[in-house]
Design a protein around this motif. Structure first.
Motif, PDB file in Angstrom:
ATOM      1  N   PHE A   1     -16.995  25.978  84.642  1.00  0.00           N
ATOM      2  CA  PHE A   1     -16.937  27.425  84.403  1.00  0.00           C
ATOM      3  C   PHE A   1     -16.460  27.648  82.979  1.00  0.00           C
ATOM      4  O   PHE A   1     -15.412  27.116  82.569  1.00  0.00           O
ATOM      5  CB  PHE A   1     -15.989  28.120  85.381  1.00  0.00           C
ATOM      6  N   LEU A   2     -17.224  28.429  82.222  1.00  0.00           N
ATOM      7  CA  LEU A   2     -16.929  28.715  80.826  1.00  0.00           C
ATOM      8  C   LEU A   2     -16.691  30.212  80.679  1.00  0.00           C
ATOM      9  O   LEU A   2     -17.636  31.008  80.763  1.00  0.00           O
ATOM     10  CB  LEU A   2     -18.098  28.280  79.935  1.00  0.00           C
ATOM     11  N   PRO A   3     -15.445  30.650  80.482  1.00  0.00           N
ATOM     12  CA  PRO A   3     -15.166  32.084  80.359  1.00  0.00           C
ATOM     13  C   PRO A   3     -15.822  32.690  79.118  1.00  0.00           C
ATOM     14  O   PRO A   3     -16.038  32.009  78.109  1.00  0.00           O
ATOM     15  CB  PRO A   3     -13.638  32.141  80.247  1.00  0.00           C
ATOM     16  N   GLN A   4     -16.114  33.969  79.195  1.00  0.00           N
ATOM     17  CA  GLN A   4     -16.635  34.672  78.029  1.00  0.00           C
ATOM     18  C   GLN A   4     -15.560  34.769  76.956  1.00  0.00           C
ATOM     19  O   GLN A   4     -14.389  35.029  77.238  1.00  0.00           O
ATOM     20  CB  GLN A   4     -17.096  36.080  78.419  1.00  0.00           C
ATOM     21  N   GLY A   5     -15.955  34.542  75.711  1.00  0.00           N
ATOM     22  CA  GLY A   5     -15.037  34.673  74.588  1.00  0.00           C
ATOM     23  C   GLY A   5     -14.173  33.466  74.336  1.00  0.00           C
ATOM     24  O   GLY A   5     -13.295  33.509  73.458  1.00  0.00           O
TER      25      GLY A   5
END
Length: 274
Positions: free
Chosen positions: A82-86
């Motif tokens: 999972f890669l968070p936005q920003g």
């Protein structure tokens, strides 16, 4: 407008579209009013891509085939991330090629932003299966799961679900249908499961908005699937008073939104099961 109800398609029937970065993608479902979508992305051998831009929504990925290096760490078969936005993450390259299932969150979703959502990198095959929490009314499926992510603020769970072979009630010929107050999304990784809409084999995909009556489900061969429950971290099931027949042998009859390409509704011949 919310994401459309699809129940179900075979991803094998969806065509590939080439992207500007050289990868190819199959979009299985998308929100027409945002960039939220579920897609399969195929990266050719030797390809690379820069980190996700800050205005791109959070990204969940699951490696279906091959291997890919993301932010300096090689992710192999069935790895999850999972890669968070920003967060400035998502730089990737692959020497041998890779195919990823991607759940792209809407840009600006507060539950997918860096500082709220955690970065995740899991070697999913090394995780133990949890058999402790399943509904006894689904005992015929002999279920186990691996929880991959619990979103902040009860925003949704991502998990692997498996059922053993011979997942058919020994006595009952009718079972209740069910609903949930949250959406459900599924991609079949291995095996097959019967539903009133037909046989969901490897590559089957559905997206159910909240409140859709569905099921029952049975499986003669067993299955492994990846699932999401957008809108809730814990699944709460409401069962109908109506009983439905076990759907073994049901002809393929998908529920698809208006304008779906005709090819997407094509039935696939089941693979031999010995």
């Amino acid at each position: 407008m919310a994401r459309p109800h699809i129940e179900f398609i075979h991803a094998q029937n969806v065509g590939w579209t080439r992207r500007a970065d050289g990868a190819e993608e199959k979009v299985l479902n998308a929100d027409p009013l945002s960039d939220e979508a579920t897609l399969i992305v195929r990266y050719p051998a030797g390809s690379s891509a820069a980190a996700n831009p800050d205005d791109a929504g959070a990204e969940e990925f699951f490696v279906l085939d091959g291997a890919i290096t993301i932010d300096g760490v090689e992710r192999g078969y069935h790895a999850y991330g999972f890669l968070p936005q920003g967060a400035g993450l998502g730089r990737r390259s692959t020497s041998e090629g890779a195919v990823l299932l991607v759940f792209r969150h809407a840009s600006g979703d507060p539950n997918g932003m860096a500082g709220s959502a955690e970065t995740i990198a899991l070697d999913t095959p090394a995780m133990p299966w949890d058999v402790s929490t399943y509904d006894p009314k689904l005992a015929h499926l002999r279920l186990a799961r691996k929880v991959l992510r619990l979103g902040p603020n009860d925003s949704g769970r991502t998990f692997l679900l498996t059922g053993m072979a011979h997942g058919v009630p020994a006595q009952a010929t009718m079972l209740p249908a069910e609903t949930h107050d949250h959406a459900e999304e599924m991609f079949m990784l291995q095996g097959a499961m019967w539903a009133p809409e037909g046989r969901m084999g490897t590559g089957a995909y559905f997206y159910r908005p909240p409140g859709i009556l569905h099921g029952p489900h049975v499986s003669e061969t067993g299955f492994v699937q990846i699932m999401r429950s957008p809108g809730a971290n814990a699944i709460v099931t409401k069962r109908s008073d109506e009983l439905r027949p076990l759907p073994i042998g049901t002809a393929y009859a998908p529920v698809l939104p208006e304008g779906t390409p005709t090819a997407w509704a094509r039935a696939l011949k089941p693979q031999d099961a010995w």
